[in-house]
Design an enzyme around this catalytic site. Sequence first.
Site, short mmCIF file in Angstrom:
data_model
loop_
_atom_site.label_atom_id
_atom_site.label_comp_id
_atom_site.label_asym_id
_atom_site.label_seq_id
_atom_site.Cartn_x
_atom_site.Cartn_y
_atom_site.Cartn_z
N CYS A 70 26.63 59.75 35.89
CA CYS A 70 27.40 58.83 35.06
C CYS A 70 28.86 59.01 35.42
O CYS A 70 29.41 60.11 35.26
CB CYS A 70 27.16 59.16 33.58
N CYS A 206 30.01 52.76 38.64
CA CYS A 206 29.17 53.02 37.47
C CYS A 206 27.74 52.93 37.98
O CYS A 206 27.39 51.95 38.65
CB CYS A 206 29.43 51.99 36.37
#
Length: 283
Positions: A70, A206
């Site tokens: 992440c 992302c």
Amino acid sequence: MAIGVFDSGIGGLSVHHALVRRLPSADFVYLADQANTPYGGRGGEDIVELTRAGCEKLFAENCDLVILACNTAASVALRRLQQTWLPTYRRTLGRPVNVLGIIVPTIEAATGLPWEHEIERRGDKIERVDVLGVFSTPATAASRVYEIEIDKRRQDVAVFSEACPELARDIEAGVGDAQLRLTIERHVETLARRIGRQPDRAILGCTHYEITADLFRAALPPGTPLIHQPGATASAIALYLERHPEYDPGAGGGRRFLTTGRSGAQNGLVERFWGSPLDFDSA
């Protein structure tokens, strides 16, 4: 023992998939913090505490090594956790454990240089600037981690970040391709207007975005190279395990999927990306 992979939701499955291909005999536990997703619009302290809690869950599942799949968690929380929490936590557990992220492998891939390499600034004239676009969550963009760390290593690379506040949430919710395409096209156009032209290369900053990489390719000019975080991370982790035999990845090829949110099958985007349905157990 096992390798833990942590993300706020399903985006980290893109990294997990690459890790499984690279380390097929290793055991993996994937944890999605879907009760709190997305992280991108949260404050820094909130992100640090949620990330720490996720790591603790994975260490309790007998993981030696946790990968923060992440960008938001890695850019906002990783250094803080490594410096202020992990040393004491290792002593409490009584075994070697570590947390690594995806930012370092991505920057190494973007610069073509090892993380340890930093340039000596001499004011040399730069003949041509390589424009690198980074599409990311607001928290990652606000951290300016890509701008700062790439500038330390390459003065001939100019980094421009484009925050995409709604995109990870929409991917997590299983929004259809037509709506995702419009959102991605809008952000690509916005970034190009800010730069004054399209970027020479792009980072999907992302891990959710990797699931829609085909839509980014279609929105960017044909042939624009994408720097893929999953492949870069998998290669870096394989080398790390070779250098650090104290971290045991297991050898049974086990795959477990946990979530703090709704257990069971995930949305159709996950099935399409993974190649088969995935059922998540409650964390």
